[in-house]
Design a protein around this motif. Structure first.
Motif, PDB file in Angstrom:
ATOM      1  N   ALA A 183       0.815  -1.212   0.000  1.00 52.19           N
ATOM      2  CA  ALA A 183       0.000   0.000   0.000  1.00 52.19           C
ATOM      3  C   ALA A 183       0.845   1.258   0.000  1.00 52.19           C
ATOM      4  CB  ALA A 183      -0.935  -0.008   1.211  1.00 52.19           C
ATOM      5  N   ASP A 184       2.095   1.171   0.480  1.00 49.38           N
ATOM      6  CA  ASP A 184       2.969   2.348   0.512  1.00 49.38           C
ATOM      7  C   ASP A 184       3.458   2.758  -0.875  1.00 49.38           C
ATOM      8  OD1 ASP A 184       2.763   2.583   3.240  1.00 49.38           O
ATOM      9  OD2 ASP A 184       4.599   1.460   3.663  1.00 49.38           O
ATOM     10  N   PHE A 185       3.228   1.891  -1.873  1.00 50.75           N
ATOM     11  CA  PHE A 185       3.639   2.252  -3.229  1.00 50.75           C
ATOM     12  C   PHE A 185       2.940   3.525  -3.692  1.00 50.75           C
ATOM     13  CE2 PHE A 185       3.761   1.843  -7.893  1.00 50.75           C
ATOM     14  CZ  PHE A 185       5.101   1.559  -8.076  1.00 50.75           C
ATOM     15  N   ASN A 186       1.762   3.791  -3.158  1.00 46.42           N
ATOM     16  CA  ASN A 186       1.023   5.014  -3.476  1.00 46.42           C
ATOM     17  C   ASN A 186       1.838   6.259  -3.166  1.00 46.42           C
ATOM     18  OD1 ASN A 186      -0.956   7.044  -3.784  1.00 46.42           O
ATOM     19  ND2 ASN A 186      -1.598   6.799  -1.670  1.00 46.42           N
ATOM     20  N   SER A 187       2.550   6.256  -2.077  1.00 53.08           N
ATOM     21  CA  SER A 187       3.331   7.433  -1.679  1.00 53.08           C
ATOM     22  C   SER A 187       4.819   7.298  -1.991  1.00 53.08           C
ATOM     23  CB  SER A 187       3.146   7.704  -0.180  1.00 53.08           C
ATOM     24  OG  SER A 187       3.498   6.565   0.584  1.00 53.08           O
ATOM     25  N   LYS A 188       5.226   6.102  -2.456  1.00 49.09           N
ATOM     26  CA  LYS A 188       6.628   5.884  -2.827  1.00 49.09           C
ATOM     27  C   LYS A 188       6.691   5.181  -4.184  1.00 49.09           C
ATOM     28  CE  LYS A 188       7.906   5.343   2.055  1.00 49.09           C
ATOM     29  NZ  LYS A 188       8.465   4.409   3.070  1.00 49.09           N
ATOM     30  N   PRO A 189       6.124   5.784  -5.209  1.00 49.57           N
ATOM     31  CA  PRO A 189       6.056   5.124  -6.518  1.00 49.57           C
ATOM     32  C   PRO A 189       7.431   4.987  -7.167  1.00 49.57           C
ATOM     33  CG  PRO A 189       5.356   7.399  -6.708  1.00 49.57           C
ATOM     34  CD  PRO A 189       5.547   7.140  -5.244  1.00 49.57           C
ATOM     35  N   ILE A 190       7.641   3.872  -7.836  1.00 48.08           N
ATOM     36  CA  ILE A 190       8.921   3.621  -8.505  1.00 48.08           C
ATOM     37  C   ILE A 190       8.671   3.353  -9.981  1.00 48.08           C
ATOM     38  CG2 ILE A 190      10.948   2.149  -8.629  1.00 48.08           C
ATOM     39  CD1 ILE A 190      10.852   3.834  -6.103  1.00 48.08           C
ATOM     40  N   GLY A 191       9.202   4.240 -10.816  1.00 47.56           N
ATOM     41  CA  GLY A 191       9.089   4.079 -12.254  1.00 47.56           C
ATOM     42  C   GLY A 191      10.438   4.170 -12.915  1.00 47.56           C
ATOM     43  N   THR A 192      10.432   4.433 -14.217  1.00 56.41           N
ATOM     44  CA  THR A 192      11.677   4.563 -14.987  1.00 56.41           C
ATOM     45  C   THR A 192      11.830   5.961 -15.570  1.00 56.41           C
ATOM     46  OG1 THR A 192      10.546   3.788 -16.981  1.00 56.41           O
ATOM     47  CG2 THR A 192      11.680   2.120 -15.655  1.00 56.41           C
ATOM     48  N   GLY A 193      10.898   6.877 -15.256  1.00 58.94           N
ATOM     49  CA  GLY A 193      10.830   8.171 -15.911  1.00 58.94           C
ATOM     50  C   GLY A 193      11.966   9.110 -15.581  1.00 58.94           C
ATOM     51  N   PRO A 194      11.950  10.304 -16.168  1.00 58.33           N
ATOM     52  CA  PRO A 194      13.060  11.249 -15.998  1.00 58.33           C
ATOM     53  C   PRO A 194      13.199  11.812 -14.589  1.00 58.33           C
ATOM     54  CG  PRO A 194      11.270  12.249 -17.249  1.00 58.33           C
ATOM     55  CD  PRO A 194      10.941  10.798 -17.132  1.00 58.33           C
ATOM     56  N   PHE A 195      12.120  11.698 -13.780  1.00 60.67           N
ATOM     57  CA  PHE A 195      12.175  12.227 -12.419  1.00 60.67           C
ATOM     58  C   PHE A 195      11.653  11.194 -11.429  1.00 60.67           C
ATOM     59  CE2 PHE A 195      12.050  15.847 -15.228  1.00 60.67           C
ATOM     60  CZ  PHE A 195      13.062  16.660 -14.718  1.00 60.67           C
ATOM     61  N   ALA A 196      12.246  11.215 -10.231  1.00 66.29           N
ATOM     62  CA  ALA A 196      11.878  10.280  -9.171  1.00 66.29           C
ATOM     63  C   ALA A 196      11.410  11.046  -7.947  1.00 66.29           C
ATOM     64  CB  ALA A 196      13.077   9.403  -8.802  1.00 66.29           C
ATOM     65  N   LEU A 197      10.407  10.491  -7.254  1.00 67.86           N
ATOM     66  CA  LEU A 197       9.897  11.133  -6.047  1.00 67.86           C
ATOM     67  C   LEU A 197      10.890  10.969  -4.905  1.00 67.86           C
ATOM     68  CD1 LEU A 197       6.294  11.155  -4.766  1.00 67.86           C
ATOM     69  CD2 LEU A 197       8.121  10.603  -3.176  1.00 67.86           C
ATOM     70  N   THR A 198      11.220  12.084  -4.253  1.00 61.93           N
ATOM     71  CA  THR A 198      12.151  12.026  -3.130  1.00 61.93           C
ATOM     72  C   THR A 198      11.548  12.570  -1.844  1.00 61.93           C
ATOM     73  OG1 THR A 198      13.098  14.144  -3.859  1.00 61.93           O
ATOM     74  CG2 THR A 198      14.245  12.128  -4.532  1.00 61.93           C
ATOM     75  N   GLU A 199      10.436  13.306  -1.952  1.00 60.37           N
ATOM     76  CA  GLU A 199       9.823  13.850  -0.742  1.00 60.37           C
ATOM     77  C   GLU A 199       8.357  14.170  -1.009  1.00 60.37           C
ATOM     78  OE1 GLU A 199      11.198  17.077   2.560  1.00 60.37           O
ATOM     79  OE2 GLU A 199      10.844  17.910   0.559  1.00 60.37           O
TER      80      GLU A 199
END
Length: 518
Positions: A183-199
């Protein structure tokens, strides 16, 4: 490029700046963005439906194929994670060859065919996806080898490439990350795109950082600060004072015309339009009566609403399928006629009208329109009580079937099937296990929608789509209003790196080529 504060006459009170939270974004490599929401609702790409969520998802994820940056035209779809693909003569088997060396964000490893298989099966699963209904035709998804994926269909799916493009269920996630995070994937998504979520700071901002391992090259923008400023005036003031580089604009003609006077900023208006529709919940009394629904349709004066929104940003619709979609049929419409509306209400046993409740978003692109509709319905004795809530709460409540009249705007893959399936097929009815966005509980055109999906004859498909639209119109499941185009305001020093004509994710794509100069 800005030489000082951007000053133009769309704001009144400078004190509004006190309402804008400050974020340290002094570096030129930081892109400062603000949108009209109090928070994001869901960053899982297979669950993200709100406008503010979809833009972020578009910057973090890739798919097998993609709409090129700046385009929403299906005819221009090109390779993305897949370097090539082939299709069988009968249109039932698609085979994709993946690029080598594509890496996920962080330490989640390299993309493989197993990630693609997992992602597409996940997109088709109603327990894990908001778009499952559009993947009914996917019979088997197989990893042939680490770099080859085969998709077998049970029938020739209209617009198949749109379902595996960088939009909604087509986004590819890391299997390892999704399984590990749950369920935490919602707030910590992991993809391959040009930008990654850090906060992610609740009700303040989301921070994205450049993905150094991005297969198209490290982005020139180092950081994106994505701020939540629901107040239009606060957002605009932060832009004019130089605190922001790009903001979600007001989709109103007068605002656009006024804002264009600023020679240090650019107004971007682009496709697709979010098709604005009033959905009438047929499971709620007295809306279960066709005469009442017809009365509502005759009481809404769409021309006045379109005039308010403006020709540049809100062209009028003419079918339950959005303007410009393949298969749209404009053979019908609801005539504005107050006397006919009153007569229908009397025949239905409501000569003095009735009261009904609608859940309404406080969003500036929705609330004013619903206030106009509320006034128009009052002219025939219908009192529409509006339960006004913030936008994330609105999305939550309408999906819990809490609204008798639901005003909804959406952009989907520009083909009739996507809209008919998600808004008017009974399987998509809110409150059911396979719910998508059928707020009206419409079920009159299931047979035609399904038959159109399964035929390989294009002329027959168009005919079936037209028949479906006629049935939905005759049943008055909804009242189509207009297409609201996307409006964003940016500093003229922001160079997207492409020509912006459209974006299926409703926000300007920020890519490895995007730059900002101040």
């Amino acid at each position: 490029m800005r030489t000082g504060n951007r000053v133009f006459g769309i704001l009144g009170l400078a004190v509004a700046a006190l309402a804008v939270p400050q974020v340290d974004t002094a570096q030129a490599e930081t892109l400062r963005v603000a949108v009209n929401t109090s928070d994001v609702a869901n960053l899982d790409p297979h669950r993200a439906t709100a406008t503010a969520d979809k833009g972020l998802v578009g910057w973090m994820f890739n798919a097998l194929v993609r709409f090129p940056p700046g385009s929403s035209n299906p005819a221009e779809i090109e390779p993305d994670l897949a370097e090539s693909w082939s299709v069988s003569d009968d249109g039932l088997v698609w085979t994709f060859k993946l690029r080598e060396g594509v890496r996920f964000h962080g330490d989640w490893g390299e993309l493989s065919a197993e990630d693609v298989v997992y992602s597409l099966k996940r997109a088709a699963d109603p327990e894990r996806s908001s778009f499952a209904g559009t993947y009914d035709g996917f019979e088997e998804i197989t990893a042939v080898d680490p770099r080859t994926v085969r998709v077998e269909l049970s029938y020739p799916v209209p617009g198949f490439l749109g379902l595996v493009a960088n939009y909604h269920g087509g986004n590819i996630v890391s299997k390892a990350a999704a399984d590990s995070l749950g369920a935490d994937f919602n707030s910590k998504p992991i993809g391959t795109g040009p930008f990654a979520l850090t906060e992610r700071v609740t009700q303040q901002h989301v921070r994205l950082d450049a993905h150094g391992g991005y297969f198209r090259g490290t982005p020139k923008i180092e950081t994106i600060m994505y701020r939540f400023i629901p107040s239009d005036s606060s957002r605009e003031l932060a832009f004019t004072s130089g605190e922001l580089d790009i903001i979600y604009g007001k989709r109103e003609q007068r605002w656009v015309e006024t804002t264009r006077r600023n020679d240090e900023a650019e107004v971007d208006i682009f496709l697709p339009g979010e098709f604005r529709t009033v959905h009438l919940n047929r499971s709620v009394k007295p809306l279960d009566d066709i005469k009442v629904r017809k009365a509502i349709a005759h009481a809404i004066k769409i021309d006045d609403i379109v005039a308010y929104v403006g020709a540049d940003v809100g062209p009028k619709g003419c079918s339950v399928v959005p303007t410009g979609y393949l298969g749209e049929d404009c053979s019908w419409g609801y005539e504005y006629d107050l006397e006919k509306a009153k007569a229908l209400l009397a025949q239905a046993g409501h000569p003095d009208g009735f009261e009904i409740t609608s859940v309404v978003s406080s969003n500036a692109s929705q609330l004013p329109i619903m206030e106009v509709i509320q006034s128009q319905l009052a002219a025939v004795g219908i009192k529409m009580n509006m339960n006004v809530v913030d936008h994330p709460t609105y999305h939550q409540q309408i999906r819990q079937d809490a609204s008798a009249i639901t005003f909804y705007g959406a952009a989907r893959f520009p083909m009739a099937d996507s809209y008919l399936t998600q808004f008017y097929h009974s399987a998509a009815t809110v409150g059911t296990p396979t719910a998508i966005t059928n707020f009206s509980h419409c079920d009159v055109a299931d047979a035609e929608i399904e038959a159109a999906r399964q035929t390989a004859d294009e002329a027959e498909r168009m005919k079936l789509w037209a028949q479906a639209q006629q049935k939905i119109h005759d049943a008055v499941c909804s009242v189509p209003l207009f297409s609201l185009l996307q409006v964003w305001l940016r500093d003229d020093g922001l160079d997207y790196g492409y020509a912006l004509k459209g974006s299926m994710n409703l926000a300007p794509p920020i890519t490895e080529a995007t730059t900002i100069s101040r």
